[in-house]
Design an enzyme around this catalytic site. Sequence first.
Site, PDB file in Angstrom:
ATOM      1  N   HIS A   1       0.823  -1.215   0.000  1.00 55.19           N
ATOM      2  CA  HIS A   1       0.000   0.000   0.000  1.00 55.19           C
ATOM      3  C   HIS A   1       0.858   1.266   0.000  1.00 55.19           C
ATOM      4  O   HIS A   1       0.662   2.139  -0.865  1.00 55.19           O
ATOM      5  CB  HIS A   1      -0.958  -0.018   1.194  1.00 55.19           C
ATOM      6  CG  HIS A   1      -1.692   1.259   1.410  1.00 55.19           C
ATOM      7  ND1 HIS A   1      -2.562   1.791   0.482  1.00 55.19           N
ATOM      8  CD2 HIS A   1      -1.662   2.145   2.457  1.00 55.19           C
ATOM      9  CE1 HIS A   1      -3.042   2.937   0.946  1.00 55.19           C
ATOM     10  NE2 HIS A   1      -2.501   3.178   2.130  1.00 55.19           N
TER      11      HIS A   1
ATOM     12  N   HIS B   1       3.738   6.954   5.550  1.00 58.99           N
ATOM     13  CA  HIS B   1       2.554   7.658   6.028  1.00 58.99           C
ATOM     14  C   HIS B   1       1.742   6.905   7.084  1.00 58.99           C
ATOM     15  O   HIS B   1       0.944   7.518   7.801  1.00 58.99           O
ATOM     16  CB  HIS B   1       1.645   8.055   4.850  1.00 58.99           C
ATOM     17  CG  HIS B   1       0.849   6.930   4.266  1.00 58.99           C
ATOM     18  ND1 HIS B   1       1.330   6.122   3.260  1.00 58.99           N
ATOM     19  CD2 HIS B   1      -0.407   6.483   4.536  1.00 58.99           C
ATOM     20  CE1 HIS B   1       0.408   5.236   2.930  1.00 58.99           C
ATOM     21  NE2 HIS B   1      -0.652   5.426   3.692  1.00 58.99           N
TER      22      HIS B   1
ATOM     23  N   GLU C   1       0.766   5.663  12.744  1.00 56.13           N
ATOM     24  CA  GLU C   1      -0.605   5.256  13.053  1.00 56.13           C
ATOM     25  C   GLU C   1      -0.713   3.769  13.361  1.00 56.13           C
ATOM     26  O   GLU C   1      -1.463   3.364  14.252  1.00 56.13           O
ATOM     27  CB  GLU C   1      -1.486   5.617  11.858  1.00 56.13           C
ATOM     28  CG  GLU C   1      -2.963   5.433  12.076  1.00 56.13           C
ATOM     29  CD  GLU C   1      -3.743   5.886  10.857  1.00 56.13           C
ATOM     30  OE1 GLU C   1      -4.740   5.235  10.541  1.00 56.13           O
ATOM     31  OE2 GLU C   1      -3.330   6.881  10.218  1.00 56.13           O
ATOM     32  N   ASP C   2       0.045   2.951  12.624  1.00 54.63           N
ATOM     33  CA  ASP C   2      -0.119   1.496  12.716  1.00 54.63           C
ATOM     34  C   ASP C   2       0.955   0.806  13.545  1.00 54.63           C
ATOM     35  O   ASP C   2       0.839  -0.384  13.830  1.00 54.63           O
ATOM     36  CB  ASP C   2      -0.104   0.877  11.310  1.00 54.63           C
ATOM     37  CG  ASP C   2      -1.294   1.334  10.482  1.00 54.63           C
ATOM     38  OD1 ASP C   2      -2.230   1.884  11.073  1.00 54.63           O
ATOM     39  OD2 ASP C   2      -1.272   1.153   9.258  1.00 54.63           O
TER      40      ASP C   2
ATOM     41  N   ASP D   1      -3.222   8.348  -1.064  1.00 50.67           N
ATOM     42  CA  ASP D   1      -3.559   7.280  -0.120  1.00 50.67           C
ATOM     43  C   ASP D   1      -5.032   6.882  -0.266  1.00 50.67           C
ATOM     44  O   ASP D   1      -5.380   5.698  -0.359  1.00 50.67           O
ATOM     45  CB  ASP D   1      -3.273   7.787   1.298  1.00 50.67           C
ATOM     46  CG  ASP D   1      -3.752   6.836   2.377  1.00 50.67           C
ATOM     47  OD1 ASP D   1      -3.594   5.617   2.208  1.00 50.67           O
ATOM     48  OD2 ASP D   1      -4.291   7.312   3.391  1.00 50.67           O
TER      49      ASP D   1
ATOM     50  N   ASP E   1     -26.924  12.243 -25.449  1.00 51.22           N
ATOM     51  CA  ASP E   1     -27.047  12.880 -26.758  1.00 51.22           C
ATOM     52  C   ASP E   1     -26.146  14.104 -26.898  1.00 51.22           C
ATOM     53  O   ASP E   1     -26.038  14.678 -27.973  1.00 51.22           O
ATOM     54  CB  ASP E   1     -28.508  13.300 -27.016  1.00 51.22           C
ATOM     55  CG  ASP E   1     -29.325  12.139 -27.570  1.00 51.22           C
ATOM     56  OD1 ASP E   1     -28.693  11.129 -27.944  1.00 51.22           O
ATOM     57  OD2 ASP E   1     -30.551  12.241 -27.606  1.00 51.22           O
TER      58      ASP E   1
END
Length: 756
Positions: free
Chosen positions: A91, A115, A119-120, A182, A302
């Site tokens: 990712h 990034h 957070e993870d 992201d 159209d």
Amino acid sequence: MNLTPADSTLSAAPNSRATPDRPVAKNADPALKSDPNAGQNASVASVTHLNNKLAEYLTPSEMKKVKEAYRFSDERHLGQIRKSGEPYISHPIAVAEICADWKLDAQAIMAALLHDVMEDTDVKKDELIERFGAPVATLVDGLSKLDKIEFQSQIEAQAENFRKMLLAMARDVRVILVKLADRLHNMRTLGFMIPEKKRRIARETMEVYVPIAHRLGLNNIYRELQDLAFAHLYPLRYKTLSKAVKAARGNRREVVSKIMESVKNTLVATGIQAQVYGREKTLYGIYRKMRNKHLSFSQVLDVYGFRIVVDSFANCYVALGTLHALYKPMPGKFKDYIAIPKLNGYQSLHTTLIGPYGTPVEFQIRTQEMHRVAEAGVAAHWLYKDEEASLTDLQQRTHAWLQSLLDIQKQTGDSAEFLEHVKVDLFPDSVYVFTPKSTIIALPRGATVLDFAYTIHTDIGDQAIAARINHEQAALRTELRNGDIVEIITAPASRPNPNWLTFVRTGKARSAIRHHLRTINLAESTELGKRLLAQALTALQIDPVLPDTMLEKLRNESSAKSLDELYADIGVGKRMATLVARHIRGLMESDPNSPQPPAIEKSSGKLDPVAINGNEGVSVQLAACCQPIPGDSIIGQLKRDQGIVVHATDCDVAKRQHAKEPDRWIELVWDTELTRRFDCRIKVLVDNEKGVLARVAAEIGESDANITYVGMDDDRDQMMKQLRFTVQVEDRVHLARLMRNVRRIRGVARILRERT
């Protein structure tokens, strides 16, 4: 990055700092899950494409830094896989590839690779500063969610995360470019999520990220995100439209070829070098047009679209004249976005012509430079650095908008309100008006004179009392149109009015008005909030005089800076007194040292009415629709940042709004001591004869009432006229006496109290 063959794939090193069974953060990427054996059985992720793209424009020293960021990210994400079964590192690599397509600098590419590490994983900002420098760490921090803070609700957490991201973007636009990359990759791989989560992420994308991409001119991402969100929000509609479009393309091929051949031949004959493209509508664009304009699929399809890219600015207008000679233009269907660019820097000439077989044909005409900016927006700054001078205007527009985010932040009370203001400013449609010195000001469609005033300067908005539009007097709520010349009339003593919030459209105006109402009228709002909370506590059979320990606990749990701020929030309708009272009850029940409240079944739940006297200031307003006066039965609506709006109980407007939000209404009564007079509208039907207006006005004065407005309705019946007055009276008894006196006047046929 010049990776060796061993570096070209990602694998789990046995002595790596990150182990395969590293726990995954609970708020990780939406497509992330944890697998203890991911390092052994997940498919490897290649970085060859990323390496090739970066080698085209980064220096060897920059490539080395990016390689270090890649290895760090790979090590930290080891043991994590996405729900698709791919290693999680795939990712960040994909996000970095999208950023490399824009040719973002090395710091942005490093941030794209890193990034999610804050957070993870357990990586802290200080560690990133030490290893990769402060600019990269700041970018990563701006992209990271606020996982360590406890919020009262998921909505509050989401709003605070958006605020953090948008403020980081205001300081460095690369934050939002990486975030959009992201989000784009997450949307491309959203198919592995459960339906409910798909819809939530797709709705968030459509409401926030799509308009931001449009506002920054990133049209390619804007269109792709729209279609991806549409596909996950309305899968059946998407499939139906997709199938219909594929079937229709074959039938359209002959007409498209004929138009393209005619246009190319005509341009060559005129000596214009140009590229002509057929322009496909996106599925969401087709769906939105069908829904908004109530058109059938065939009516939307159209209309044929073409884009013409010419070699010079002057040839844009020459090509336009050539096309108008080839096909007849449709009246009112020409727009010059070259002379007046859109807010996001977009420039093109738009015209609609009647083509072969009477079919409408839309053309966009632009230069190569305009085309680059139209597709890449602010990212064109990195894509084409050698032509930076031509992008100065776009950079200035973007900087001005980003600066306005910081201005809104300074005046905004909380994250949800900040996000509300920003969403208002993300409307794509614009209206262009002029200052008296011919400066062009771009505003959202539907913007008013007051929005214009606040766009010029907050002080001008605060002190505005009226305006001149095209040299004619106009009210502050007047909606602006393209080409208007606007001059604001100010008065030093003028101050913002809560009613202004009902018609302003821009986020800057709304936040400035709310900020003024909160700060200037803080004492009034605080006092009203105390009364409302005491009323709600009494209804729950709790003593309104709370012990100091309970008050301090309440302040800490409410995230308010002080108790007065908490009371003020209640007073202006930002917090509901009943909910705060129930929260206090919960705190008391969970604290064995506090006096326990009675069982909830014993409390009546009925709130005692709050007494008002009309002198509370802007914290209490009398509704303009029914203009209640003492003696009327009244009810109060708690409106956010406007305090209590008082309606007559039998008011039709109040009844409709009460049905929508019953929890935001409270019972009110008039105070026994009233020291002011109240406005009231009356309508008088009179004979059309000389002197009748003077007689009625004189009688109103004799009845000890003040006239603040008088008007006369035009009527086809020349025998009768309708007079309208706004009078100031003490109460219903005073009004009744006035109406009896006026009714006795010669020439008066009827008198009644008027309400809308």
